[in-house]
Design a protein around this motif. Structure first.
Motif, mmCIF file in Angstrom:
data_model
loop_
_atom_site.group_PDB
_atom_site.id
_atom_site.type_symbol
_atom_site.label_atom_id
_atom_site.label_comp_id
_atom_site.label_asym_id
_atom_site.label_seq_id
_atom_site.Cartn_x
_atom_site.Cartn_y
_atom_site.Cartn_z
ATOM 1 N N TYR A 155 -0.550 15.199 92.767
ATOM 2 C CA TYR A 155 0.552 15.040 91.829
ATOM 3 C C TYR A 155 0.427 13.699 91.123
ATOM 4 O O TYR A 155 0.006 12.693 91.724
ATOM 5 C CB TYR A 155 1.896 15.086 92.553
ATOM 6 C CG TYR A 155 2.408 16.483 92.844
ATOM 7 C CD1 TYR A 155 3.042 17.230 91.863
ATOM 8 C CD2 TYR A 155 2.255 17.037 94.104
ATOM 9 C CE1 TYR A 155 3.515 18.505 92.137
ATOM 10 C CE2 TYR A 155 2.726 18.314 94.385
ATOM 11 C CZ TYR A 155 3.353 19.048 93.386
ATOM 12 O OH TYR A 155 3.825 20.313 93.647
ATOM 13 N N SER A 156 0.809 13.657 89.862
ATOM 14 C CA SER A 156 0.863 12.397 89.136
ATOM 15 C C SER A 156 2.092 11.605 89.583
ATOM 16 O O SER A 156 2.950 12.109 90.318
ATOM 17 C CB SER A 156 0.932 12.648 87.632
ATOM 18 O OG SER A 156 2.166 13.279 87.294
ATOM 19 N N SER B 270 4.566 10.873 87.914
ATOM 20 C CA SER B 270 5.769 11.475 87.330
ATOM 21 C C SER B 270 6.109 12.827 87.927
ATOM 22 O O SER B 270 7.066 13.467 87.503
ATOM 23 C CB SER B 270 5.588 11.620 85.819
ATOM 24 O OG SER B 270 4.475 12.462 85.526
ATOM 25 N N GLU C 45 3.957 15.558 88.095
ATOM 26 C CA GLU C 45 3.247 16.678 87.482
ATOM 27 C C GLU C 45 2.043 17.053 88.340
ATOM 28 O O GLU C 45 1.303 16.191 88.803
ATOM 29 C CB GLU C 45 2.778 16.281 86.079
ATOM 30 C CG GLU C 45 2.007 17.381 85.358
ATOM 31 C CD GLU C 45 1.462 16.916 84.024
ATOM 32 O OE1 GLU C 45 0.786 17.719 83.349
ATOM 33 O OE2 GLU C 45 1.700 15.746 83.664
ATOM 34 N N THR D 59 0.223 26.454 88.796
ATOM 35 C CA THR D 59 0.364 25.250 87.984
ATOM 36 C C THR D 59 1.798 25.123 87.497
ATOM 37 O O THR D 59 2.604 26.064 87.560
ATOM 38 C CB THR D 59 -0.594 25.303 86.795
ATOM 39 O OG1 THR D 59 -0.326 26.500 86.027
ATOM 40 C CG2 THR D 59 -2.035 25.337 87.276
ATOM 41 N N GLY D 60 2.119 23.941 86.984
ATOM 42 C CA GLY D 60 3.475 23.700 86.513
ATOM 43 C C GLY D 60 4.454 23.700 87.680
ATOM 44 O O GLY D 60 4.332 22.949 88.638
ATOM 45 N N THR D 61 5.431 24.598 87.603
ATOM 46 C CA THR D 61 6.432 24.729 88.672
ATOM 47 C C THR D 61 6.123 25.892 89.606
ATOM 48 O O THR D 61 6.947 26.227 90.453
ATOM 49 C CB THR D 61 7.820 24.925 88.054
ATOM 50 O OG1 THR D 61 7.815 26.120 87.248
ATOM 51 C CG2 THR D 61 8.206 23.731 87.186
#
Length: 603
Positions: free
Chosen positions: A216-217, A219, A221, A241-243
């Motif tokens: 994870y970044s 932030s 992501e 990916t995403g959520t």
């Protein structure tokens, strides 16, 4: 044919790219050989020119070219014989020597010789070990001092005519610079290839490791998810990916997941949690979602944090459903076993109390009948009454042992310790088993040490321990055998031993000593009666005293049972004795009377 002035990828670098396995050290060694060939070829190409200048009277260029040719051949030979450090030293000293010769022939401070000499330490920093680097810089300083002295006096130690020293220095510096630039390029390329190879190895490992890896970044992501996540969740990676990954977490476990991620992302704390996550099954016929237990390890990446920012988070996803199921099964089995043990203890206690009342009546009335209270009986009736009394007494003893065993297992057997003289135990216990021993002509002897210390123990429990050990010794002894009881002090323990020369036990039987209802010669055809509870009760009572039970036996040669009881009694709970409790916990601090201080001052 590849040019010697080429800065492109060499054969070794190409092999490294294609998986040939060349390492930076291998490329450095090969570079030594290539540089040696470069020096030999360059010296051979300029040899006709320097020979012509030598015929004109200028021998210095010819001498430098010959020196370079010899140095190149020497370093090539050293490299072929795996003497790499010596080959690197020879090339470094060639540059320093050529620069020093040109410096001695030129009276100017800044000349081509000084520039060539400066290339020596630079080349040493690329190819030689630290010691050679220090020596090369020392020699460079010396050459610089020579150049300054020559420039100060304006006269060169070596007189060279009919040759342009500036042109010679420029050519030498150009050749040296080309060699060093090529060396630096190849070494830099080799390290870059090694780094790319390591990154490829790490990527391959992450993509094919059994546990799924994510990143994870700062932030929040999702930056990366390994290929193994497809097998874990039963879906393509793009769906996660995403959520997509967060939506697979069970609703009840999402607060736990978010809290653990926040701890790693904001506070830099490593966390490990177990949550339920949805797993797709393409072959399932029902739309009911299937959840698996997943262990997630969140690890903050320290290198990614800047001042006042958050951490990137790397984690592992592992399927622990089987482990959770096994733990649940073990917990259920333990619960069932505990309930069965409690039911067994309750059954033994109930059946014991239910049996003792009628058995007491049977024993009492049979004893009355044998004593003639109910009237005179015939010899046959008196014999039958004696058998009834004997059997009833035996059953009462079995019931008593069952009750004691159930109380010990349930932790309800309480001992009452007091000061006790250990030598007073032996005589009463011997009298209780003497009658049985006399029937089989078994001799019982005792060996009691003098000046035994007083022992803190439960006297009733100690009598039961000794009686059970003696009964077992008599039971398993041969007719006309011998049983010996010994009592002595052993350090901080009282050593109570009962020995016999009976049938003995095997090593397998010794390992089962203390197990309830176990007998060495078990089965329907066993030769000795008993429930197998005697030693179990002994072991339980000994452990309640904080002691140990040991057995030494040899099959067919007898057995020695040893009990070690602590002289000072069972271990006392330190928490209850270490802290002194005040008798007046609410008493206020005593105030000092002023006149006492005044009296001290007056004195």
């Amino acid at each position: 044919m590849r040019s010697f002035f080429s800065f492109g990828e060499s054969k070794e670098i190409a092999e490294a790219i294609t998986g040939g396995g060349s390492r930076p050290e291998d490329l450095r060694r090969q570079t030594l050989a290539d540089n040696a060939i470069f020096i030999i070829v360059a010296s051979a190409l300029i040899m006709p020119i320097v020979i012509y200048t030598a015929l004109q009277g200028a021998t210095l260029p010819f001498f430098v070219a010959v020196l370079a040719l010899i140095s190149g051949a020497t370093t090539l030979m050293l490299q072929r014989h795996a003497r790499y450090e010596e080959a690197a030293c020879a090339q470094v000293y060639l540059l320093l020597t050529a620069g020093m010769l040109l410096t001695l022939a030129d009276s100017r401070f800044v000349d081509g010789g000084l520039a060539i000499a400066l290339l020596g330490p630079i080349y040493a920093s690329l190819m030689a070990r630290p010691q050679i680097r220090r020596i090369s810089w020392t020699l460079m300083v010396a050459i610089g001092l020579i150049a300054s002295v020559t420039a100060t006096f304006g006269k060169a130690p070596l007189i060279v005519e009919h040759v342009d020293l500036g042109l010679v220095g420029l050519i030498g510096f150009a050749l040296g610079a080309v060699m060093i630039a090529r060396t630096a390029g190849r070494i830099g390329m080799s390290f870059e290839i090694q780094e790319k190879s390591q990154l490829a190895t790490y990527r391959h490992l992450i993509e094919h490791v059994q546990d799924a890896v994510f990143r994870y970044s700062s932030s929040g992501e999702l930056l990366f998810l390994s290929r193994s996540s497809e097998k874990l969740f039963g879906c393509p990676r793009y769906e996660l990916t995403g959520t997509g990954l967060g939506q697979r977490i069970h609703v009840a476990d999402r607060p736990t997941y978010l809290t653990a991620f926040a701890d790693a992302n904001q506070a830099g704390i490593q966390r490990t949690i177990e949550v339920r996550m949805r797993q797709d099954d393409p072959h399932a016929n029902t739309a009911v979602p299937q959840f698996i237990w997943v262990e997630i390890n969140f690890s903050p990446v320290d290198e990614t944090r800047t001042s006042g920012s958050r951490f990137e988070v790397v984690g592992l996803l592992r399927d622990v459903t089987r482990r959770r199921d096994q733990a649940a099964e073990m917990e259920a089995a333990r619960h069932v076993a505990e309930e069965a043990s409690i039911a067994k203890s309750r059954f033994l206690a109930t059946i014991g109390h239910e049996l003792r009342t009628p058995l007491n009546a049977v024993v009492g009335f049979s004893e009355m009948m044998t004593s003639g209270i109910g009237g005179e009986m015939s010899d046959t009736h008196r014999e039958y009454a004696g058998l009834i009394h004997q059997s009833g007494t035996h059953l009462l003893e079995v019931v008593r042992m069952l009750l004691d065993m159930s109380r010990i297992e349930a932790g309800k057997f309480e001992i009452s310790t007091d000061n006790m003289a250990p030598d007073d135990l032996v005589e009463p216990c011997l009298k209780m088993v003497q009658a049985v021993a006399n029937e089989r002509d078994i001799r019982i002897s005792s060996r009691i040490a003098r000046l035994l210390p007083t022992v803190v123990a439960d006297e009733r429990a100690c009598r039961q321990i000794l009686i059970n050990l003696l009964s077992n010794a008599v039971k398993f002894s041969h007719d006309a055998g011998e049983v010996t009881v010994s009592l002595k002090q052993q350090g901080q323990y009282l050593n109570l031993s009962v020995s016999d020369n009976g049938i003995g036990m095997s090593a397998e039987a010794i390992a089962h000593i203390g197990e309830p209802f176990y007998q060495a010669n078990d089965g329907l055809a066993r030769a000795y009666e008993g429930t197998g509870l005697g030693l179990s009760i002994v072991k339980g009572l000994v452990e309640l005293h904080g002691g140990t039970l040991r057995a030494m036996s040899e099959f067919g040669a007898g057995t020695t049972m040893t009990v070690l009881l602590p002289i000072n009694g069972p271990a006392i709970k330190l928490r209850e004795t270490a802290t002194v409790t005040s008798l007046y916990p609410d008493t206020a601090p005593i105030e000092t009377i002023p006149w006492q201080d005044e009296k001290r001052n007056a004195i």
